[in-house]
Enzyme design. Structure first.
Site, PDB file in Angstrom:
ATOM      1  N   SER A 411       0.738  -1.351   0.046  1.00 21.44           N
ATOM      2  CA  SER A 411      -0.155   0.092   0.065  1.00 21.44           C
ATOM      3  C   SER A 411       0.872   1.184  -0.104  1.00 21.44           C
ATOM      4  O   SER A 411       0.391   2.387  -0.125  1.00 21.44           O
ATOM      5  CB  SER A 411      -1.010   0.025   1.247  1.00 21.44           C
ATOM      6  OG  SER A 411      -0.531  -0.749   2.301  1.00 21.44           O
ATOM      7  N   HIS A 432      -3.149  -3.005  -5.676  1.00 24.59           N
ATOM      8  CA  HIS A 432      -3.584  -2.584  -4.158  1.00 24.59           C
ATOM      9  C   HIS A 432      -5.040  -2.837  -3.852  1.00 24.59           C
ATOM     10  O   HIS A 432      -5.836  -2.018  -4.354  1.00 24.59           O
ATOM     11  CB  HIS A 432      -3.035  -1.282  -3.996  1.00 24.59           C
ATOM     12  CG  HIS A 432      -3.055  -0.768  -2.693  1.00 24.59           C
ATOM     13  ND1 HIS A 432      -3.537   0.707  -2.363  1.00 24.59           N
ATOM     14  CD2 HIS A 432      -3.287  -1.217  -1.589  1.00 24.59           C
ATOM     15  CE1 HIS A 432      -3.593   0.886  -1.065  1.00 24.59           C
ATOM     16  NE2 HIS A 432      -3.509  -0.431  -0.322  1.00 24.59           N
ATOM     17  N   GLU A 444      -6.669  -0.208  -6.531  1.00 24.29           N
ATOM     18  CA  GLU A 444      -5.521   0.547  -7.481  1.00 24.29           C
ATOM     19  C   GLU A 444      -4.424  -0.668  -8.246  1.00 24.29           C
ATOM     20  O   GLU A 444      -3.837  -1.218  -7.365  1.00 24.29           O
ATOM     21  CB  GLU A 444      -4.866   1.285  -6.311  1.00 24.29           C
ATOM     22  CG  GLU A 444      -5.195   2.515  -6.248  1.00 24.29           C
ATOM     23  CD  GLU A 444      -4.265   3.375  -4.874  1.00 24.29           C
ATOM     24  OE1 GLU A 444      -4.328   4.791  -4.982  1.00 24.29           O
ATOM     25  OE2 GLU A 444      -4.029   2.922  -3.967  1.00 24.29           O
ATOM     26  N   ASN A 482      -3.702   6.288  -0.256  1.00 27.25           N
ATOM     27  CA  ASN A 482      -2.881   6.621   0.847  1.00 27.25           C
ATOM     28  C   ASN A 482      -1.887   7.861   0.894  1.00 27.25           C
ATOM     29  O   ASN A 482      -1.809   8.358   1.900  1.00 27.25           O
ATOM     30  CB  ASN A 482      -2.091   5.283   1.176  1.00 27.25           C
ATOM     31  CG  ASN A 482      -3.051   4.203   1.646  1.00 27.25           C
ATOM     32  OD1 ASN A 482      -4.078   4.406   2.133  1.00 27.25           O
ATOM     33  ND2 ASN A 482      -2.669   3.029   1.531  1.00 27.25           N
TER      34      ASN A 482
END
Ligand code: 3H9
Length: 696
Positions: A411, A432, A444, A482
């Site tokens: 991540s 992800h 992702e 993130n």
């Protein structure tokens, strides 16, 4: 072939709509139906008429791309009136999905037949509107108030069998039969029976003393589930009009409510979300000519929560999975996780007996990496640590067959560095997933420097196959989601130190529209996760104060819900957060140590402090080309982070605020907080000056 055609087959007239890909009811379709109806009515050999569509689906609704443009006759209401007024019985023949305006046209017909695998629904609330072509008035007359309220307020389609049971359909044809032929045969039967038109507008809903209680109950229920979206509640008003007003007045009421919803910014935001989701899977340099590789056999390395979730998502899509764990003990544990999740979903009726067994059988758990030698796509989901990941990839490079795709579920970490630990970086990329991976919709896809185009095409096809919404990002710290999240969490931490109570911060963000506030989410995910992650990066990349309280809590073993206490306290077996005096004390102590004077903070400041950093970082991500387009960033936030759909995503929301305003507010907080985190991204400066938005 013309967009709408008419021909006679035996004693039945067939009106066929052909507007690929989903037979959206555009102006041309409306005009074509009206014209064909005129021809059909003057054809003396046609005694019954069938309205059907070609291609993969019956009509999937009004053409959304026409929304907001000046309306052109014939309008929806004209088509509906013409269908219902036909003095020859009209049959709608439904395959695929009859959605929104598509179902409304079918309800204007006098009889309905569908293929057994079809679905029927009024999903307008998902676009922030209510059905606007008389569906709120006809459906309750035909199927009863409960079914209509359920379908219209949830927007969820129902399968043909259920529609038949509810009286929405008159007949269902087998999946393997030709629907048009079945509808023509049904038509011949109606001719023999001398059937007459059966107009739903002439039906009445019997008055009932319990009705007002029913509507009150639905309003209460929907107010909770709609989470700030206005349309589902407004839809109840329209259905109530069906129960209380004559048909002609009911449709007037529906039209008024439809117009109010359509003019509301919520519906613009939700339409943006609809198209953004579909655009996300398109990459400028991955055209249809680039063929995906096979991904029938999936390898998953790591049987923790994430690895098991990924395996389950793949099993649900009919793929074969080999999951690798390190020891027999860990393999047993992973098997237990997978089995208990499948058993629970079977017990809840989400999957039937056959699917339950099939999905269990699809996942094999092994302890030897060599078992991955035939896998087409291998997804690593081990501990988030660069050295650990690299050693897994070196091993995968050794065992995986030529052409296999190697994916990391990292991540935050550098996918290029991971790829460089193999001899085949072109076959490596990031996939992800978001936890729990079998439920969360977002995927992702992280494109490495050397990732081959057909590897990307495979990842996109894989995402679609496992029913995820996939967004492609380039490599950077935290990718899209993130990386942006950091500012949001940082500000929540700083706001605590500055005097906002955790419950105030979370409530303000919930009032903005998120299902949970940032601190609740931290407690749910585990405070130790971010703590451990930050320890892997140089300390100066983070704010020196923002994580002080969290670090102290983690040091005391308060890691969130899983340890019974984190930022909040929890009662045993209850996830409801309880404000905790210990957190309050630690916060005061840390504020003092950091020299931060506590003050009263408004909810408005909380929202701006948390949301503006998302926008500012989003602008940088866009500028650097980490995301292809602003709407991709919105998709990430809508599907992965709980950003309210009715606000369209952070970048759409920024456009609504106006980038000039966004810039001014960032500068306002720069004066208060200093320039480190509060300097407008160059793209915001530029667009604000030019009076443009991100989508320009
Ligand atoms: C309505 O009906 C209002 C009325 O009550 C009253 C009016 C007065 N219009 O999703 P896909 C495009 S509101 C225009 O990838 P799938 C879509 O953008 C409407 N375009 O396929 C995509 O284009 P592209 C109520 C539409 O097989 C392509 O078709 N109806 C529309 O995964 C393929 O779509 C709905 O809300 C549309 N209505 O899923 C249904 N629909 O290829 C919305 C799709 O350029 N549609 N497109 O990206 C869906 O839910 C899905 O598209 C469907 C097919 C389930 C039908």
């Amino acid at each position: 072939m013309s967009i709408v055609s008419f021909e006679r087959r035996g004693r039945v007239g067939l009106i066929l709509v052909n507007n690929p890909p989903v037979n959206a009811i555009s102006h041309a379709v409306r005009a074509g139906i009206v014209e064909c109806l005129e021809r059909a009515s003057s054809d003396d050999g046609a005694h019954v008429l069938v309205l059907a569509a070609t291609g993969r689906t019956f009509m999937a609704g009004a053409d959304i791309t026409e929304f907001g443009k000046p309306p052109k006759a014939p309008h929806f209401a004209d088509v509906i009136a013409a269908l219902e007024a036909s003095d020859k019985p009209m049959i709608a023949a439904i395959h695929g999905s009859a959605l929104g305006g598509g179902l409304e046209l079918a309800l204007a017909c006098h009889y309905r037949i569908a293929r057994a695998d079809a679905v029927l629904g009024l999903p307008e609330v998902n676009l922030g509107i209510i059905p606007g072509a008389e569906g709120t008035q006809r459906l309750p007359r035909l199927a009863g108030l409960e079914t209509a309220l359920q379908m219209i307020t949830s927007g969820k389609p129902i399968p043909a069998a259920k529609a038949l049971e509810a009286g929405v359909l008159d007949a269902v044809s087998p999946v393997d039969a030709d629907l048009v032929e079945a509808a023509l045969a049904y038509g011949e039967r109606l001719v023999d029976e001398k059937a007459q038109p059966r107009r739903i507008s002439e039906m009445t809903i019997p008055a009932n003393d319990a009705q007002s209680a029913l509507f009150a109950e639905w309003r209460e229920k929907v107010a909770k589930s709609a989470r700030g979206i206005k349309a589902p509640l407004r839809a109840i008003d329209a259905v109530e009009a069906a129960a209380t007003l004559p048909f002609a007045e009911g449709i007037k009421r529906e039209r008024e409510i439809f117009a109010e919803c359509a003019a509301d910014p919520q519906s613009k935001a939700m339409q943006h979300a609809f198209f953004a989701e579909r655009k996300a899977s398109r990459l400028p340099d991955v055209g249809r000519d680039i063929k995906p590789r096979s991904f029938a056999h999936i390898g998953v390395v790591g049987g923790g929560t994430m690895g098991c979730g990924i395996a389950l998502a793949c099993a649900a899509a009919g793929l074969t999975i080999t999951l690798i764990e390190q020891s027999d003990e860990a393999a047993d544990k992973a098997k237990g996780t997978v089995t208990s999740i499948l058993d629970a979903s079977h017990a809840r009726g989400r999957i039937n007996d056959a699917a339950h067994q099939k999905q269990k059988d699809a996942i094999t758990i092994k302890t030897d990496m060599a078992a991955l030698k035939d896998a087409d796509l291998i997804i690593e989901a081990v501990f988030e640590n660069m050295d650990v990941k690299k050693s897994v990839f070196r091993e995968l490079d050794r065992v995986a067959k030529k052409g296999a795709i190697l994916a990391t579920n990292t991540s935050y970490l550098d996918v290029d560095e991971i790829a460089a630990s193999t001899s085949r970086p072109a076959d490596v990329l990031g996939l992800h997933f978001f936890s729990p991976a079998h439920i969360m919709k977002l995927l992702e896809i992280v494109r490495g420097r050397e990732t081959a185009l057909d590897v990307l095409a495979t990842a996109l096809a894989f995402g679609k196959a496992i029913r995820k919404v996939a967004v492609v990002a380039r490599v950077c710290y935290g990718f899209i989601g993130n990386r942006m999240l950091e500012g949001y969490v940082r500000e929540a931490g700083l706001l605590m130190l500055e005097g906002a109570k955790p419950e105030q911060i979370d409530a303000a963000i919930r009032a903005f529209g998120y299902p949970m506030g940032p601190l609740q989410v931290l407690d749910l995910a585990g405070l130790d996760i971010g703590h451990m992650l930050r320890s892997q990066f140089p300390a100066d990349r983070f704010d020196p104060h923002a994580y002080r309280v969290i670090s102290r809590l983690v040091e005391q073993g308060r890691k969130g819900q899983k340890t019974g206490a984190g930022i909040y306290g929890y009662e045993k077996g209850n996830r409801a957060p309880i404000p905790d005096p210990l957190t309050a004390r630690i916060t005061r102590e840390e504020a003092e140590k950091a020299g931060i004077k506590q003050r009263t903070i408004t909810d408005e400041e909380i929202v701006e402090r948390c949301i503006l950093p998302l926008i500012n970082e989003g602008a940088r991500i866009l500028e650097e080309g980490v995301a292809v387009r602003a709407s991709d960033i919105d998709v990430v936030y809508l599907y992965g982070y709980g950003f309210p759909r009715w606000r369209g995503g952070p970048m759409f929301y920024a456009n609504q605020l106006g980038l000039k305003h966004v810039r001014e507010r960032i500068l306002h907080y720069q004066a208060q907080q200093g320039p480190r985190w509060w300097t407008p991204a160059p793209l915001i400066e530029k667009l604000a000056k030019e009076g443009k938005g991100f989508d320009d």
